[in-house]
Design a protein around this motif. Structure first.
Motif, short mmCIF file in Angstrom:
data_model
loop_
_atom_site.label_atom_id
_atom_site.label_comp_id
_atom_site.label_asym_id
_atom_site.label_seq_id
_atom_site.Cartn_x
_atom_site.Cartn_y
_atom_site.Cartn_z
N UNK A 221 0.85 -1.20 0.00
CA UNK A 221 0.00 0.00 0.00
C UNK A 221 0.88 1.23 0.00
N UNK A 222 0.48 2.22 -0.79
CA UNK A 222 1.21 3.47 -0.85
C UNK A 222 0.26 4.61 -1.14
N UNK A 223 0.63 5.78 -0.66
CA UNK A 223 -0.22 6.96 -0.86
C UNK A 223 0.16 7.64 -2.16
N UNK A 224 -0.78 7.69 -3.07
CA UNK A 224 -0.57 8.37 -4.35
C UNK A 224 -1.60 9.49 -4.45
N UNK A 225 -1.17 10.72 -4.26
CA UNK A 225 -2.10 11.84 -4.33
C UNK A 225 -3.07 11.84 -3.17
N UNK A 226 -4.36 11.79 -3.49
CA UNK A 226 -5.36 11.88 -2.42
C UNK A 226 -6.00 10.53 -2.11
N UNK A 227 -5.38 9.45 -2.52
CA UNK A 227 -5.92 8.13 -2.20
C UNK A 227 -4.79 7.14 -1.97
N UNK B 155 4.97 -1.97 -13.55
CA UNK B 155 4.48 -1.55 -12.25
C UNK B 155 3.87 -2.74 -11.52
N UNK B 156 3.70 -2.58 -10.20
CA UNK B 156 3.00 -3.62 -9.46
C UNK B 156 1.54 -3.65 -9.92
N UNK B 157 0.95 -4.84 -9.91
CA UNK B 157 -0.44 -4.98 -10.34
C UNK B 157 -1.35 -4.29 -9.33
N UNK B 158 -2.21 -3.41 -9.84
CA UNK B 158 -3.13 -2.66 -9.00
C UNK B 158 -4.25 -3.58 -8.51
N UNK B 159 -4.52 -3.54 -7.22
CA UNK B 159 -5.56 -4.36 -6.62
C UNK B 159 -6.78 -3.51 -6.28
N UNK B 160 -6.55 -2.34 -5.64
CA UNK B 160 -7.66 -1.47 -5.24
C UNK B 160 -7.14 -0.07 -4.96
N UNK B 161 -8.08 0.85 -4.84
CA UNK B 161 -7.80 2.21 -4.39
C UNK B 161 -8.67 2.45 -3.17
N UNK B 162 -8.12 3.15 -2.18
CA UNK B 162 -8.88 3.53 -0.99
C UNK B 162 -8.93 5.06 -0.98
N UNK B 163 -10.14 5.63 -1.07
CA UNK B 163 -10.29 7.08 -1.09
C UNK B 163 -10.09 7.65 0.30
#
Length: 129
Positions: A55-61, A74-82
């Motif tokens: 998990x890493x913070x990218x911008x506002x999510x 890149x690492x495979x994207x699993x989800x975004x948490x707002x």
């Protein structure tokens, strides 16, 4: 490495005896049956995709990735948490191990709590401006 495949065992020998065992043409001696079970376990463990949560913070999510799988460098994207704590899945939640889904939902709950605390510190005018 002649006669070996990339799984690290002598392929022609194993292929011959595994095929005989699967076709029911072998006596199915205990040692051969154990070898077959070991090899099937090795093959299935290599076939199941590995999952390493990142998990890493990218911008506002918060971006949730699988470090074990690369996609376009890149690492495979699993989800975004707002920032409000909403989870936007990039994969089906059933594709991730249950313990990792629990971690993702836990982080989303923490984000939601942090957002609600921050929101409660604002005046009503600031809240809806």
């Amino acid at each position: 490495m002649t006669g070996c495949d990339n799984h690290g065992f002598d392929y022609p020998y194993m292929k011959k005896y595994l095929t005989l065992l699967e076709d029911g043409m072998s006596s199915g001696e205990p040692e051969l049956t154990k070898a077959h079970a070991r090899l099937q376990a090795q093959i299935s463990s290599r076939a199941t995709p590995r999952f390493e949560l990142f998990m890493g913070c990218l911008g506002n999510r918060i971006a949730v990735c699988n470090k074990a799988v690369e996609e376009n460098g890149d690492y495979k994207m699993v989800a975004h948490i707002s920032i409000e704590g909403n989870v936007i899945w990039c994969i089906a939640p059933g594709d991730a191990p249950a313990k990792d889904v629990i971690k993702i939902r836990h982080v989303a709950d923490m984000e939601r709590n942090r957002y609600e605390v921050w929101l409660s510190t604002l005046s009503e005018m600031e809240r809806y401006a």
